[in-house]
Enzyme design. Structure first.
Site, PDB file in Angstrom:
ATOM      1  N   LYS A 168       0.877  -1.142  -0.013  1.00  0.00           N
ATOM      2  CA  LYS A 168       0.094   0.248   0.027  1.00  0.00           C
ATOM      3  C   LYS A 168       0.713   1.322   0.059  1.00  0.00           C
ATOM      4  CE  LYS A 168      -4.130  -1.772   1.818  1.00  0.00           C
ATOM      5  NZ  LYS A 168      -3.521  -3.366   1.746  1.00  0.00           N
TER       6      LYS A 168
ATOM      7  N   SER B   2      -9.626  -6.589   6.079  1.00  0.00           N
ATOM      8  CA  SER B   2      -9.281  -5.827   7.512  1.00  0.00           C
ATOM      9  C   SER B   2      -8.407  -6.464   8.383  1.00  0.00           C
ATOM     10  CB  SER B   2     -10.570  -5.353   8.244  1.00  0.00           C
ATOM     11  OG  SER B   2     -11.320  -6.261   8.613  1.00  0.00           O
TER      12      SER B   2
ATOM     13  N   GLN C  95      -3.340   6.130   9.904  1.00  0.00           N
ATOM     14  CA  GLN C  95      -4.317   7.243   9.378  1.00  0.00           C
ATOM     15  C   GLN C  95      -5.237   7.695  10.227  1.00  0.00           C
ATOM     16  OE1 GLN C  95      -5.917   4.147   6.526  1.00  0.00           O
ATOM     17  NE2 GLN C  95      -4.436   4.979   4.909  1.00  0.00           N
TER      18      GLN C  95
ATOM     19  N   VAL D 141     -11.630   8.444   9.110  1.00  0.00           N
ATOM     20  CA  VAL D 141     -12.344   9.306   8.667  1.00  0.00           C
ATOM     21  C   VAL D 141     -13.773   9.180   9.073  1.00  0.00           C
ATOM     22  CG1 VAL D 141     -13.172  10.139   6.556  1.00  0.00           C
ATOM     23  CG2 VAL D 141     -10.970   9.259   6.631  1.00  0.00           C
TER      24      VAL D 141
ATOM     25  N   ARG E 179     -14.579  -9.761  10.841  1.00  0.00           N
ATOM     26  CA  ARG E 179     -15.519  -8.367  10.578  1.00  0.00           C
ATOM     27  C   ARG E 179     -16.328  -8.657   9.173  1.00  0.00           C
ATOM     28  NH1 ARG E 179     -10.312  -5.488  11.769  1.00  0.00           N
ATOM     29  NH2 ARG E 179     -10.754  -4.633  13.812  1.00  0.00           N
TER      30      ARG E 179
ATOM     31  N   ARG F 292     -11.013  -1.397  -8.861  1.00  0.00           N
ATOM     32  CA  ARG F 292     -11.885  -0.855  -7.820  1.00  0.00           C
ATOM     33  C   ARG F 292     -11.320   0.219  -7.041  1.00  0.00           C
ATOM     34  NH1 ARG F 292     -13.454  -4.628  -2.961  1.00  0.00           N
ATOM     35  NH2 ARG F 292     -12.582  -3.084  -1.513  1.00  0.00           N
TER      36      ARG F 292
ATOM     37  N   GLU G 229      -7.828  -0.657  -5.614  1.00  0.00           N
ATOM     38  CA  GLU G 229      -7.707  -2.411  -5.750  1.00  0.00           C
ATOM     39  C   GLU G 229      -7.490  -2.832  -6.939  1.00  0.00           C
ATOM     40  OE1 GLU G 229      -7.804  -4.305  -3.105  1.00  0.00           O
ATOM     41  OE2 GLU G 229      -8.774  -3.296  -1.172  1.00  0.00           O
TER      42      GLU G 229
END
Length: 299
Positions: A88, A140, A169, A172, A210, A250, A267
């Protein structure tokens, strides 16, 4: 008729989206099989096209997975795209090339460094929730949302000490109210969009259960969202030095503090495409597969 392989991992060969795609491509006259990417018995040269789909164990075998992508002929997406996209740190390339991305810091292990980043981003370090995750991850996994900076730093340090790259991060807030918008492209064309509900609960730590929380709702992406998604794809092409020839993409977007879209993830490797949620999406993907086969030449 062409032979098409949909690459999976052994644990996900029965995925419902994978089965829908297999049937949609088969309905166009192709011979479609699901193959496990690390099965040594598979001869990938036998296929006119290999499409990476549910290879969701690759994060545990990253080097081996990248080596496999380099060996497979007629692979989509391409191996150089996969190598770039499975770490990433590609977010740094997107930001450098002018694409709006969620603020991200790397390998933060102490309060002073965290405070400096918070100041640069205009947030209160002590009042902000933080997301920490590894730079090589799917879903996740090993990701958590922390309400306490000490917990965030402990998580980040643990990732760094284990030899992984840690991402930090600011959480948000708009995700809790509005979720993330996933904008999907197939064959380079806009296909559909969905809203994904929030997955991370505050302060719950690292969890691997999750998936049951994921709520998907079809939507129509706004002009601003489509514009940012296309900017992300152009930046990816620039970062990799030319045309990407993507079969699928994506772009996951969130609303920043000013309401404008920001990229949270791009993605290009093995994303869920949410084909069952949108009428015609699987058929559009199948048509793009046929076009890719025709452009490459059949086996």
């Amino acid at each position: 008729m062409a032979r098409i392989a949909l690459a999976s991992s052994a644990s996900y060969v029965d995925d419902s989206e994978l089965d829908l795609l297999r049937r949609a491509v088969g309905n166009l006259g192709h011979d479609v099989t699901v193959e496990v990417w690390d099965d040594d018995a598979v001869d990938w040269h036998d296929f006119a096209l290999t499409v990476i789909r549910t290879t969701w164990d690759y994060t545990d075998h990253h080097d081996e997975f990248l080596a496999w992508t380099r060996r497979v002929p007629r692979l989509r997406n391409r191996s150089d795209v996969i190598a770039w996209n499975t770490h990433k740190t590609y977010l740094r390339d997107l930001a450098r090339l002018g694409c709006p991305v969620i603020p991200t810091a790397w390998d933060v292990t102490d309060q002073d460094t965290l405070a400096k980043h918070a100041e640069a981003w205009g947030v209160d370090a002590d009042a902000t929730e933080w997301v920490v995750k590894p730079a090589v991850s799917a879903g996740s996994r090993d990701t958590a949302r922390w309400t306490d900076t000490d917990d965030a730093l402990t998580h980040s340090r643990a990732l760094v000490e284990s030899g992984r790259t840690a991402m930090l991060q600011p959480y948000v807030d708009s995700v809790d109210a509005h979720g993330e918008t996933a904008v999907l492209f197939v064959g380079g064309e806009l296909s559909h969009a969905v809203v994904k509900g929030a997955m991370l609960a505050p302060g719950e730590g690292i969890r691997d259960d999750r998936d049951s929380r994921e709520k998907i709702t079809p939507t129509t992406a706004s002009d601003a969202q489509v514009d940012v998604a296309r900017r992300a794809l152009r930046a990816a092409g620039e970062a990799l030095g030319g045309g990407l020839d993507l079969l699928y993409a994506r772009v996951d977007l969130v609303a920043g503090p000013d309401g404008a879209p920001q990229v949270i993830e791009l993605e290009l490797t093995e994303p869920s495409l949410f084909l069952p949620y949108v009428d015609g999406a699987a058929e559009r993907f199948a048509s793009a597969v046929t076009s890719a086969v025709n452009s490459l030449g059949r086996v």
